[in-house]
Design an enzyme around this catalytic site. Sequence first.
Site, short mmCIF file in Angstrom:
data_model
loop_
_atom_site.label_atom_id
_atom_site.label_comp_id
_atom_site.label_asym_id
_atom_site.label_seq_id
_atom_site.Cartn_x
_atom_site.Cartn_y
_atom_site.Cartn_z
N HIS A 15 0.84 -1.20 0.00
CA HIS A 15 0.00 0.00 0.00
C HIS A 15 0.88 1.25 0.00
O HIS A 15 2.09 1.17 -0.20
CB HIS A 15 -0.97 -0.02 1.19
CG HIS A 15 -0.29 -0.11 2.52
ND1 HIS A 15 0.21 0.99 3.18
CD2 HIS A 15 -0.01 -1.18 3.31
CE1 HIS A 15 0.75 0.62 4.32
NE2 HIS A 15 0.65 -0.70 4.43
N ALA A 16 0.28 2.40 0.24
CA ALA A 16 0.96 3.69 0.05
C ALA A 16 2.29 3.83 0.80
O ALA A 16 3.28 4.25 0.22
CB ALA A 16 0.03 4.83 0.44
#
Length: 89
Positions: A15-16
């Site tokens: 994810h980010a």
Amino acid sequence: MIRFEVTVKAAGGLHARPAALLVNIAAKSQSQVTVTRSLDEKQADGKSILGILTLGAGRGEQLIITVEGPDEEQVAHALQELFEQPEES
């Protein structure tokens, strides 16, 4: 050229936050970094946050990272260390 396989350990997958850490390492280098999702061989430029996020790599998935360029050894080592960090909860 250095090519190695890593496992995504982050609870939320790539994810980010972990993607940003990967891109930050790649962007500071002079080498070309390519990340390939083993499941379907989808590839992304390691210097592109959007590209890394669109891989959609989940926890436990295998990625193949290829590094090619003048500082490939240092970059490969930094990326391997990133993926060897303990799992996030």
